[in-house]
Design an enzyme around this catalytic site. Structure first.
Site, PDB file in Angstrom:
ATOM      1  N   ARG A 165      -7.464  12.587   0.839  1.00 24.57           N
ATOM      2  CA  ARG A 165      -6.405  13.067   1.744  1.00 24.57           C
ATOM      3  C   ARG A 165      -5.016  12.547   1.372  1.00 24.57           C
ATOM      4  O   ARG A 165      -4.022  13.145   1.724  1.00 24.57           O
ATOM      5  CB  ARG A 165      -6.735  12.739   3.184  1.00 24.57           C
ATOM      6  N   HIS A 166      -4.944  11.409   0.684  1.00 23.10           N
ATOM      7  CA  HIS A 166      -3.611  10.981   0.224  1.00 23.10           C
ATOM      8  C   HIS A 166      -3.617  10.740  -1.293  1.00 23.10           C
ATOM      9  O   HIS A 166      -3.139  11.575  -2.033  1.00 23.10           O
ATOM     10  CB  HIS A 166      -3.024   9.815   1.046  1.00 23.10           C
TER      11      HIS A 166
ATOM     12  N   THR B 248      -6.833   6.138   9.941  1.00 22.68           N
ATOM     13  CA  THR B 248      -6.752   5.060   8.948  1.00 22.68           C
ATOM     14  C   THR B 248      -7.995   4.196   9.127  1.00 22.68           C
ATOM     15  O   THR B 248      -8.758   4.396  10.081  1.00 22.68           O
ATOM     16  CB  THR B 248      -5.452   4.234   9.146  1.00 22.68           C
ATOM     17  N   THR B 249      -8.229   3.262   8.215  1.00 26.87           N
ATOM     18  CA  THR B 249      -9.431   2.430   8.304  1.00 26.87           C
ATOM     19  C   THR B 249      -9.450   1.719   9.664  1.00 26.87           C
ATOM     20  O   THR B 249      -8.483   1.074  10.040  1.00 26.87           O
ATOM     21  CB  THR B 249      -9.425   1.380   7.166  1.00 26.87           C
TER      22      THR B 249
ATOM     23  N   ARG C  68       3.353  18.409   2.466  1.00 32.42           N
ATOM     24  CA  ARG C  68       4.176  19.545   2.083  1.00 32.42           C
ATOM     25  C   ARG C  68       3.594  20.286   0.866  1.00 32.42           C
ATOM     26  O   ARG C  68       4.195  21.187   0.343  1.00 32.42           O
ATOM     27  CB  ARG C  68       5.595  19.018   1.777  1.00 32.42           C
TER      28      ARG C  68
ATOM     29  N   GLU D  21     -10.856  -9.697   2.709  1.00 31.02           N
ATOM     30  CA  GLU D  21      -9.584  -9.333   3.332  1.00 31.02           C
ATOM     31  C   GLU D  21      -9.845  -9.278   4.831  1.00 31.02           C
ATOM     32  O   GLU D  21     -10.650  -8.459   5.300  1.00 31.02           O
ATOM     33  CB  GLU D  21      -9.074  -7.979   2.826  1.00 31.02           C
TER      34      GLU D  21
ATOM     35  N   PHE E  45       2.163   0.572   5.975  1.00 34.40           N
ATOM     36  CA  PHE E  45       2.903   1.441   6.885  1.00 34.40           C
ATOM     37  C   PHE E  45       4.258   0.880   7.307  1.00 34.40           C
ATOM     38  O   PHE E  45       5.272   1.583   7.264  1.00 34.40           O
ATOM     39  CB  PHE E  45       2.045   1.757   8.119  1.00 34.40           C
TER      40      PHE E  45
ATOM     41  N   HIS F 144      -5.771   3.479  -1.711  1.00 35.48           N
ATOM     42  CA  HIS F 144      -7.135   3.782  -1.256  1.00 35.48           C
ATOM     43  C   HIS F 144      -7.467   5.194  -1.718  1.00 35.48           C
ATOM     44  O   HIS F 144      -6.844   6.148  -1.262  1.00 35.48           O
ATOM     45  CB  HIS F 144      -7.159   3.667   0.274  1.00 35.48           C
TER      46      HIS F 144
ATOM     47  N   GLU G 115      -8.663   0.165  -3.164  1.00 35.73           N
ATOM     48  CA  GLU G 115      -9.521   0.169  -1.968  1.00 35.73           C
ATOM     49  C   GLU G 115     -10.488   1.324  -2.062  1.00 35.73           C
ATOM     50  O   GLU G 115     -10.080   2.454  -2.377  1.00 35.73           O
ATOM     51  CB  GLU G 115      -8.674   0.402  -0.715  1.00 35.73           C
TER      52      GLU G 115
ATOM     53  N   ASN H 218       0.851  -1.188   0.000  1.00 36.51           N
ATOM     54  CA  ASN H 218       0.000   0.000   0.000  1.00 36.51           C
ATOM     55  C   ASN H 218       0.893   1.246   0.000  1.00 36.51           C
ATOM     56  O   ASN H 218       1.695   1.440   0.916  1.00 36.51           O
ATOM     57  CB  ASN H 218      -0.892  -0.038   1.258  1.00 36.51           C
TER      58      ASN H 218
ATOM     59  N   ASP I  24      -0.210   4.477  -0.107  1.00 36.32           N
ATOM     60  CA  ASP I  24      -0.908   5.701   0.345  1.00 36.32           C
ATOM     61  C   ASP I  24       0.005   6.596   1.182  1.00 36.32           C
ATOM     62  O   ASP I  24      -0.097   7.827   1.145  1.00 36.32           O
ATOM     63  CB  ASP I  24      -2.105   5.352   1.242  1.00 36.32           C
ATOM     64  N   HIS I  25       0.869   5.936   1.967  1.00 37.24           N
ATOM     65  CA  HIS I  25       1.701   6.685   2.925  1.00 37.24           C
ATOM     66  C   HIS I  25       2.692   7.619   2.215  1.00 37.24           C
ATOM     67  O   HIS I  25       3.079   8.649   2.763  1.00 37.24           O
ATOM     68  CB  HIS I  25       2.427   5.710   3.847  1.00 37.24           C
TER      69      HIS I  25
ATOM     70  N   ARG J 183      -9.662   7.868  -1.105  1.00 39.80           N
ATOM     71  CA  ARG J 183     -10.662   8.250  -0.111  1.00 39.80           C
ATOM     72  C   ARG J 183     -11.541   9.364  -0.654  1.00 39.80           C
ATOM     73  O   ARG J 183     -11.124  10.135  -1.524  1.00 39.80           O
ATOM     74  CB  ARG J 183      -9.964   8.716   1.179  1.00 39.80           C
TER      75      ARG J 183
ATOM     76  N   HIS K 224      -3.644  -4.854   7.478  1.00 39.34           N
ATOM     77  CA  HIS K 224      -3.742  -3.743   8.432  1.00 39.34           C
ATOM     78  C   HIS K 224      -2.823  -4.000   9.622  1.00 39.34           C
ATOM     79  O   HIS K 224      -3.082  -4.880  10.436  1.00 39.34           O
ATOM     80  CB  HIS K 224      -5.164  -3.480   8.926  1.00 39.34           C
ATOM     81  N   GLY K 225      -1.748  -3.235   9.668  1.00 40.02           N
ATOM     82  CA  GLY K 225      -0.840  -3.319  10.804  1.00 40.02           C
ATOM     83  C   GLY K 225       0.095  -4.522  10.780  1.00 40.02           C
ATOM     84  O   GLY K 225       0.822  -4.754  11.748  1.00 40.02           O
TER      85      GLY K 225
HETATM   86  N1  PXP Z   1      -5.859  -3.161   4.128  1.00 38.22           N
HETATM   87  C1  PXP Z   1      -6.757  -2.155   4.258  1.00 38.22           C
HETATM   88  C2  PXP Z   1      -8.171  -2.409   3.879  1.00 38.22           C
HETATM   89  C3  PXP Z   1      -6.350  -0.888   4.713  1.00 38.22           C
HETATM   90  O1  PXP Z   1      -7.249   0.101   4.824  1.00 38.22           O
HETATM   91  C4  PXP Z   1      -4.996  -0.677   5.010  1.00 38.22           C
HETATM   92  C5  PXP Z   1      -4.538   0.680   5.468  1.00 38.22           C
HETATM   93  O2  PXP Z   1      -4.572   1.593   4.439  1.00 38.22           O
HETATM   94  C6  PXP Z   1      -4.099  -1.755   4.846  1.00 38.22           C
HETATM   95  C7  PXP Z   1      -4.564  -2.988   4.429  1.00 38.22           C
HETATM   96  C8  PXP Z   1      -2.635  -1.608   5.123  1.00 38.22           C
HETATM   97  O3  PXP Z   1      -2.432  -1.303   6.465  1.00 38.22           O
HETATM   98  P1  PXP Z   1      -0.998  -0.850   6.958  1.00 38.22           P
HETATM   99  O4  PXP Z   1      -0.670   0.430   6.281  1.00 38.22           O
HETATM  100  O5  PXP Z   1      -1.177  -0.723   8.438  1.00 38.22           O
HETATM  101  O6  PXP Z   1      -0.043  -1.954   6.592  1.00 38.22           O
END
Ligand code: PXP
Length: 239
Positions: free
Chosen positions: A49-50, A100-101, A18, A151, A215, A43, A70, A7, A9-10, A45, A191-192
């Site tokens: 935002r990103h 975040t979600t 910036r 997922e 992340f 994602h 997403e 992902n 997005d970060h 959104r 996620h995480g």
């Molecule tokens: N899956 C979904 C549905 C998410 O919303 C996210 C966060 O954007 C992730 C996976 C990835 O999570 P992380 O950035 O914590 O690895």
């Protein structure tokens, strides 16, 4: 084999903080794929935002592996997804105030809208996955609305504060994965997930054919570079 989708997005979050044109999430996607990622997740959104629309279309042109879009059930975003035609659309809940979600989609309370959106995306040729907590009734509802994939939301596992709580969450995810597999659903997770919690996750959660990780990999890349960060996670997943 479990596919690793990253992902990005970060990277867009950093760019937008910036109000710049860099770092560019498209560059990040290229580096991730060159380092061994099996695909890219983003994602779009509702508040942009990103990731922005410009990113979405360029990612579609650029990504060589699997592209996972997403999105929420918002008709405007669903429309964009249908136009972009990624390989996979993952439906997620979305709240403006969240960082975040924060949890899985409540399919049971939204059977009609999830069914309609799933069908619309599938009619365009896009596979649909639902981001779900490991709750049996929600997993069964995924079949009812016509999804072929889920997922599993691993956030509660990742955020567990004690080894006991983490083990309980891993076992819960394991049961969810087994049920989904028995129902004929493909199982993704995310996620995480990170370099430290992957071994426990992997030990207890079977049938996971794809993970979506953002992340932890991007954060590590800040210090060791994208190539090494991706390669280390890929190696871990390969076992
Ligand atoms: N899956 C979904 C549905 C998410 O919303 C996210 C966060 O954007 C992730 C996976 C990835 O999570 P992380 O950035 O914590 O690895």
């Amino acid at each position: 084999m479990t596919n690793l989708l990253i992902n990005i997005d970060h990277i867009a979050t950093l760019r937008n903080a910036r109000r710049e044109t860099f770092p560019d999430p498209i560059h990040a996607a290229v580096l991730c794929e060159l380092a061994g990622a099996d695909g890219i997740v983003f994602h779009l959104r509702e508040d942009r935002r990103h990731i922005r629309e410009r990113d979405v279309y360029l990612l579609k042109e650029t990504v060589q592996g699997k592209l996972d879009f997403e999105l929420s059930l918002a008709p405007e975003i669903v429309q964009i997804c249908c136009a972009v035609k990624p390989h996979l659309a993952t439906l997620v809940p979305e709240k403006r105030e969240e960082v975040t979600t924060e949890g899985g989609l409540d399919v049971l309370s939204n059977i009609k809208s999830v069914t309609e959106t799933t069908r619309k995306l599938q009619d365009t040729g896009i596979e649909v996955s639902l981001f779900l907590d490991p709750v049996p009734a929600q997993i069964e509802a995924a079949v009812q609305v016509g999804a072929t994939c889920i997922e599993l939301h691993t956030g509660d596992f990742a955020n567990a504060k004690t080894p006991k709580a983490q083990l309980e969450q891993a076992q819960k995810l394991g049961k969810g994965a087994m049920l989904a597999h028995e129902l004929g659903l493909r199982v993704h997770a995310g996620h995480g997930l990170d370099y430290h919690n992957w071994p426990l996750f992997h030990q207890h959660v079977p049938h996971v054919c794809e993970v979506s990780i953002g992340f932890s990999i991007i954060a590590r890349a800040v210090f060791v570079g994208m190539e090494r960060a991706v390669h280390e996670m890929k190696t871990l997943i390969k076992g």
